[in-house]
Scaffold this motif. Structure first.
Motif, PDB file in Angstrom:
ATOM      1  N   TYR A  89       0.846  -1.201   0.000  1.00 52.53           N
ATOM      2  CA  TYR A  89       0.000   0.000   0.000  1.00 52.53           C
ATOM      3  C   TYR A  89       0.880   1.250   0.000  1.00 52.53           C
ATOM      4  O   TYR A  89       0.700   2.156  -0.809  1.00 52.53           O
ATOM      5  N   ARG A  92       2.842   1.674  -3.153  1.00 56.20           N
ATOM      6  CA  ARG A  92       2.007   2.116  -4.264  1.00 56.20           C
ATOM      7  C   ARG A  92       1.633   3.588  -4.113  1.00 56.20           C
ATOM      8  O   ARG A  92       1.625   4.342  -5.083  1.00 56.20           O
ATOM      9  N   MET A  93       1.300   4.025  -2.884  1.00 61.52           N
ATOM     10  CA  MET A  93       0.947   5.430  -2.694  1.00 61.52           C
ATOM     11  C   MET A  93       2.145   6.311  -3.044  1.00 61.52           C
ATOM     12  O   MET A  93       2.006   7.336  -3.702  1.00 61.52           O
ATOM     13  N   ARG A  96       2.599   6.273  -6.780  1.00 60.31           N
ATOM     14  CA  ARG A  96       1.576   7.062  -7.441  1.00 60.31           C
ATOM     15  C   ARG A  96       1.966   8.538  -7.397  1.00 60.31           C
ATOM     16  O   ARG A  96       1.777   9.273  -8.362  1.00 60.31           O
ATOM     17  N   TRP A 107       5.926   1.326 -12.426  1.00 64.05           N
ATOM     18  CA  TRP A 107       4.660   1.653 -11.797  1.00 64.05           C
ATOM     19  C   TRP A 107       3.662   0.507 -11.960  1.00 64.05           C
ATOM     20  O   TRP A 107       3.004   0.091 -11.008  1.00 64.05           O
ATOM     21  N   GLU A 108       3.575  -0.038 -13.164  1.00 62.36           N
ATOM     22  CA  GLU A 108       2.588  -1.085 -13.403  1.00 62.36           C
ATOM     23  C   GLU A 108       2.834  -2.306 -12.539  1.00 62.36           C
ATOM     24  O   GLU A 108       1.892  -2.936 -12.064  1.00 62.36           O
ATOM     25  N   ASN A 111       1.643  -1.493  -9.095  1.00 55.92           N
ATOM     26  CA  ASN A 111       0.179  -1.402  -9.092  1.00 55.92           C
ATOM     27  C   ASN A 111      -0.441  -2.792  -9.191  1.00 55.92           C
ATOM     28  O   ASN A 111      -1.404  -3.108  -8.494  1.00 55.92           O
ATOM     29  N   ARG A 112       0.136  -3.642 -10.022  1.00 55.41           N
ATOM     30  CA  ARG A 112      -0.401  -5.000 -10.165  1.00 55.41           C
ATOM     31  C   ARG A 112      -0.227  -5.794  -8.874  1.00 55.41           C
ATOM     32  O   ARG A 112      -1.126  -6.512  -8.452  1.00 55.41           O
ATOM     33  N   LEU A 115      -2.941  -4.556  -6.618  1.00 53.97           N
ATOM     34  CA  LEU A 115      -4.269  -5.027  -7.017  1.00 53.97           C
ATOM     35  C   LEU A 115      -4.440  -6.511  -6.692  1.00 53.97           C
ATOM     36  O   LEU A 115      -5.536  -6.979  -6.409  1.00 53.97           O
TER      37      LEU A 115
END
Lengths: 311, 484
Positions: A89, A92-93, A96, A107-108, A111-112, A115
């Motif tokens: 988390y 990712r924050m 971002r 980034w992907e 993010n993946r 998710l």
């Protein structure tokens, strides 16, 4: 580069590494629990909590340390600041907020990974757990792959610096806890349980085959400790990460024109470890050595923050 | 009541025969299996989620990130349509900037009695603080998003001028990326003007409007409120593509009326700030003191001429819906000719006759708050309940100055993929216009928003609208296909 960006990148490196380490730790503990001649059971899970510096937080929950409770706590708990979920988390924050400094692939993959864990709350069966952890570890490999394709600019070096500092810390804590805690009372050193447990440690840092390559003879605690602390061929060994940290700081100094306290500390540390043998470490007390090392690593991280104006 | 809406592809023929030049796209819609279209659309949306092309919904649980629904059937402009649209946009945005320079300067337009003085001086969008301060190069609205609708073959109408911090340009660019990847055959059939010049155009504009004393290679940044802002994705996307730093307020510091950003190597001087923070949050020393988003001293640096703010503070007045109703007069005043792009007919409720007309016809009209946005604070007469209408009647009587009314427009439609195949859905259009004091640039394309519900006229993303790619054809690519 903005100081905030540098700070976020450094912490992305740390949190991604921490998430992967924790995933490996759970996977190895599951394996130990399942494969041991006599299941190491609670002992193994309790030591996993110690390695992940989550023992205190887990006790606060009042839950019993069953394998699934501990695995859930280490993987999903919002109350555990170092749970895989919370690491991803935060990573990712941060990612971002500074995605301009990351590649699209970098980034992907973060993010993946997020998710993949967001919205889940229990690991389920041992098989389900292993599947989830393997998927997370694979995403992390994707992240590392993306890192290596980045331009060799400041962003890359700050990400790698975070990763390297975190790796040093994780390896040191792993050895410290496992060496001193894991052997249940009544078990002999060098016995079956002992061997299984050292095997778990290697598993956690994915160094099983590395050990066979470096040492043609049998598994012993002394050799495992030597390999994890001093063998530079192993990228997660303390000596290798110490070298890496010093090299990254040097490169950052070249790019930014800034060198300072952090460089001095990193080089001093490198010199010291160069001059140390496994005999001295064990004679002087492995636990004391590792504790001093973990503290020094923390101070180095603070020096990095100051040097690059993280706040 | 069977209204005859104009369709961008079928014209008035109701799906029987495409407009001249649209035969190929009509064939593509007819011949591509619906399942295939749906598959591609799902794949585009999955990619958007993976990339994090999201917006946050205010008022929902923290971290509620959503993607804006994407529709795979594009909207198409012929080269002629685009040529006249962009001429009209240039004329309108030029006038808008002259108006802003005038109202914060000599106020000739008020002295000449073209726009009533109370409408300007008592307007909540009017910012007395910037009175008499001419921004570098005289430009206030460097970036405008002009919301347009179409009601017939030659009827493009301006619905709204967004001259503060218009958003959506990232969708224009990402939608095109998705279409190029998923429907490459369309780009073989049509020669389409590229939209990916936008980041370069934006950078050139930013450099051109730097303060005169700035170095030849001015330091440009994009100021975001942070990653919890609904448009954060767009902010980071733009900074990335333009090649400038994305900064938050905490990264900036003002010292001796100069703006600096905090870098790992110390301070670096900033010359141009594309701010995506509203005026009132820009600088707690002069606007809202409780704002954590702003930079103390920023306005002093701006007044000292040491930094260019994009868009300039005070431009909000041209965003105002009451000022909007005067745009035809404003354009004529500064351009010396009739406005090429007409307004939607608008009743200003501050005028007694208009108020009476509005009250008498509430069920047929759209009533908007002059300071509302995002589809909030409006009444769509034909689709509202009696209760809602009465609520607005009371509000109108209590504060007629706060409202305008417009007819319910027969917005054009574009075929849009639904569960039951492609169906007509209403659209609007937001092109993005850049001004640097020497030239006005409109990158050929924009954001087409589509109301996904049958019959709905509300296209706002916050109200469940989606987006489409907007293709502008090259002049040499018109295909009359006379055999059709």
């Amino acid at each position: 580069m903005l100081a905030r960006t540098a700070s976020y990148l450094y912490w992305i490196g740390r949190y991604m590494e921490r998430a992967e380490f924790t995933a490996r730790l759970i996977e190895a503990t599951l394996r130990l629990d399942a494969l041991s001649a006599r299941p190491a059971g609670e002992g193994a899970w309790s030591s996993a909590l110690s390695v992940a510096a989550a023992k205190h937080d887990f006790e606060q929950t009042g839950e019993s340390p069953t394998p699934s409770n501990v695995a859930n706590f280490l993987t999903f708990s919002k109350d555990n600041p170092n749970s895989i979920r919370n690491c991803l988390y935060t990573a990712r924050m941060n990612a971002r907020a500074v995605r301009t400094a990351l590649t699209r692939e970098g980034w992907e993959s973060i993010n993946r990974a997020w998710l993949g864990i967001d919205g889940r709350s229990a690991v389920g069966s041992a098989q389900g757990t292993i599947n989830l952890l393997e998927a997370l570890i694979a995403e992390n490999r994707g992240f590392e792959g993306a890192l290596h394709r980045m331009l060799r600019q400041e962003s890359y070096h700050f990400l790698m610096l975070g990763e390297s500092i975190e790796r040093t810390d994780n390896t040191a804590r792993l050895i410290d806890v496992k060496y001193h805690i894991i052997l249940p009372e009544g078990e002999e050193v060098g016995g079956l349980v002992d061997r299984d447990q050292w095997g778990t440690i290697l598993q956690t840092v994915s160094a099983n085959t590395a050990f066979r390559w470096l040492y043609r003879d049998g598994l012993s605690s002394r050799r495992v400790v030597e390999m994890l602390i001093l063998r530079r061929e192993l990228p997660r060994s303390i000596a290798a990460t110490v070298d890496e940290t010093a090299a990254l700081l040097t490169e950052l100094g070249r790019l930014t024109g800034y060198q300072g306290e952090a460089d001095r500390m990193a080089r001093l540390r490198q010199q010291r470890i160069n001059a140390t043998g496994i005999r001295e470490i064990i004679t002087g007390g492995l636990h004391e050595y590792l504790q001093a090392f973990i503290e020094e690593n923390r101070l180095l991280s603070q020096a990095i923050s100051r040097q690059f104006r993280f706040d | 009541m069977a209204k005859r809406y104009f369709d961008e592809i079928w014209g008035h023929s109701r799906g029987r025969k495409p407009r001249p030049g649209f035969e190929s796209i009509a064939r593509w819609i007819r011949e591509t299996p619906k399942k295939e279209l749906a598959r591609r659309q799902d794949s585009a949306e999955a990619a958007f989620r993976q990339l994090g092309i999201t917006f946050n919904v205010y008022g929902e649980e923290e971290e509620a990130e959503r993607i804006i629904p994407f529709d795979i059937v594009p909207r198409i402009f012929t080269a002629d349509e685009w040529a006249s649209l962009s001429e009209g946009l240039e004329q309108r945005v030029t006038a808008l900037n002259m108006f802003l320079e005038d109202v914060y300067g000599d106020r000739k337009i008020i002295a000449d009695g073209v726009v009533p003085d109370d409408l300007v001086l008592c307007n909540p969008g009017f910012t007395p603080l910037v009175n008499g301060h001419r921004p570098p190069h005289g430009i206030y609205a460097h970036i405008c998003g002009i919301d347009m609708v179409r009601t017939g073959p030659d009827e493009f109408l301006v619905l709204e001028d967004n001259a503060r911090t218009p958003s959506g340009v990232s969708y224009m660019l990402e939608n095109r990326e998705a279409m190029l990847r998923l429907c490459p055959e369309l780009f073989e059939t049509f020669e389409v003007e590229p939209v990916d010049r936008y980041p370069d155009a934006l950078r050139e504009m930013m450099q051109a409007v730097a303060p005169e004393a700035a170095p030849g290679d001015p330091c440009c940044v994009l100021l975001t409120p942070g990653h919890f802002n609904s448009a954060f994705y767009e902010h980071s996307f733009l900074a990335d593509n333009v090649g400038i730093e994305l900064v938050e307020a905490a990264d900036l510091v003002v010292d001796d009326d100069i703006v600096w950003m905090r870098t790992i190597e110390g301070r670096r001087r900033v010359d141009v700030i594309y701010r995506r923070i509203d005026d009132e949050f820009l600088d707690p020393l002069v606007f809202r003191p409780d704002s954590m988003l702003g930079v103390p001293g920023l306005m002093a640096a701006y007044f000292a001429g040491n930094v260019t703010l994009i868009n300039a503070p005070g431009g909000g007045i041209s965003d105002d819906k009451a000022i909007y109703s005067y745009m035809p007069e404003i354009v004529k005043y500064y351009a010396g000719e009739e406005a090429k792009l007409p307004n939607v007919e608008t009743w200003r409720c501050r005028e007694p006759d208009a108020l009476q007309y509005t009250l008498d016809n509430l069920a047929e009209l759209v009533v908007k708050k002059v300071d509302g946005s995002g589809g909030y604070g409006m009444l769509v007469g034909p689709t509202s309940t009696g209760e809602e209408i009465e609520e607005f009647r009371a509000a109108l009587k209590a504060n007629p100055d706060g409202y305008i009314a417009q007819p319910t427009l027969a917005l054009s439609t574009v075929p849009t993929l639904t569960d039951k195949g492609t169906k007509s859905r209403h659209v609007d259009f937001r092109p993005f216009v850049l001004s640097d004091g020497n030239k006005v640039t409109t990158v050929p394309g924009g954001l087409t928003r589509v109301a996904l519900r049958e019959g709905s006229l509300v296209v706002n993303s916050s109200q469940g609208g989606g987006t489409k790619d907007s293709l502008v054809l090259r002049p040499d690519s018109e295909q009359p296909e006379s055999q059709a």
